[in-house]
Design an enzyme around this catalytic site. Structure first.
Site, PDB file in Angstrom:
ATOM      1  CD  GLU A 165      -9.866  54.451  12.589  1.00  0.00           C
ATOM      2  OE1 GLU A 165      -8.955  54.385  11.753  1.00  0.00           O
ATOM      3  OE2 GLU A 165     -10.760  53.580  12.683  1.00  0.00           O
TER       4      GLU A 165
ATOM      5  CG  HIS B 264     -11.994  49.374   5.733  1.00  0.00           C
ATOM      6  ND1 HIS B 264     -12.592  49.612   6.948  1.00  0.00           N
ATOM      7  CD2 HIS B 264     -12.671  48.357   5.170  1.00  0.00           C
ATOM      8  CE1 HIS B 264     -13.623  48.780   7.105  1.00  0.00           C
ATOM      9  NE2 HIS B 264     -13.680  48.009   6.031  1.00  0.00           N
TER      10      HIS B 264
ATOM     11  CB  THR C   3     -16.453  47.341   9.762  1.00  0.00           C
ATOM     12  OG1 THR C   3     -15.137  47.894   9.669  1.00  0.00           O
ATOM     13  CG2 THR C   3     -16.928  46.899   8.386  1.00  0.00           C
TER      14      THR C   3
ATOM     15  CG  HIS D 224     -13.750  53.008  15.152  1.00  0.00           C
ATOM     16  ND1 HIS D 224     -13.869  53.106  13.787  1.00  0.00           N
ATOM     17  CD2 HIS D 224     -14.880  53.577  15.646  1.00  0.00           C
ATOM     18  CE1 HIS D 224     -14.997  53.698  13.465  1.00  0.00           C
ATOM     19  NE2 HIS D 224     -15.635  53.987  14.583  1.00  0.00           N
TER      20      HIS D 224
END
Length: 238
Positions: free
Chosen positions: A70, A190, A100, A43
């Site tokens: 991501e 997550h 995050t 990410h």
């Protein structure tokens, strides 16, 4: 079969803390696959505080399983993905300053934008997943964007698992059923961990992939990377 994609952002965080190339991100990705991971997730963020754009290009050369990128679909992110052409891109609505991911897309409000972005990735035959809350309405609207999959944001499940796991998973079961009805695939990620992963997997129909980073890399400090990946694989295969 549910696949395990290892998010290696935290490896890059450790590396960047001292400069240099220790730990080696590319070697970590190669080892994750060698130890049984069925995908690698990164990410990259605009400030490159963990994964750098250069890392993404380097990883594309070595990842042999599924490469999942991501990020928020800014112009620079879209260019990166179109250059690298991973197997999957996961669209998240994070603002640049986010520590995050903390919420899924409002797929109704952002319908037109998401359709336009998804069309660009589909033109390169890149599978697209949209990060959404476990909300039936958001899943339904996601399906109309042309996305291939949705990724359910599992932090609320993880946070409430210890106190009432049955109640915590209810909205995820409902969202998963809607995804199946709409004919789109289902991912999740997550705060999934060795503690809560098995129960989630057993109760969510049609779960294709889990993307796990923070907990898995943290566990690897205690158990070692190879053993940790095997522990997670057992949880999703049980």
């Amino acid at each position: 079969m549910t696949k395990l994609s290892v998010n290696i952002n935290k490896i890059a965080t450790i590396r960047n803390a001292r400069g240099g190339n220790t730990p080696n991100l590319v070697e970590t990705a190669i080892n994750c696959e060698r130890f049984g991971a069925q995908g690698i997730t990164v990410h990259p963020r605009p400030d490159e505080r963990h994964i750098r754009y250069a890392d993404v290009y380097d990883l594309k050369k070595v990842v042999k399983t599924e490469f999942n990128i991501e990020g928020y679909p800014s112009e620079s992110f879209i260019k990166l993905v179109l250059d690298v052409v991973p197997e999957q891109v996961t669209l998240v609505p994070d603002p640049p300053e986010a520590i995050t991911s903390s919420a899924g897309w409002d797929t109704e409000k952002n319908q037109v934008f998401l359709k336009e972005v998804i069309a660009k990735f589909h033109a390169k035959n890149i599978r697209v997943s949209i990060f959404v809350n476990p909300d039936e309405n958001m899943v339904r609207h996601a399906a109309t964007t042309g996305t291939d999959r949705v990724e359910l944001y599992t932090e609320p499940y993880a946070s409430n698992y210890e106190t009432d796991k049955e109640t915590a998973i209810e909205p995820f079961i409902a969202a998963a059923k809607v995804a199946m009805e709409c004919g789109i695939g289902l991912n999740a990620g997550h705060d999934l961990s060795l503690v809560n992963l098995e129960f989630f997997k057993k109760n969510i129909p049609g779960l294709l992939e889990v993307s796990i980073g923070h907990a898995l890399i943290s566990d690897a400090l205690y158990y070692g990377l190879e053993n940790t990946i095997q522990l997670y694989l057992r949880k999703i295969k049980s």
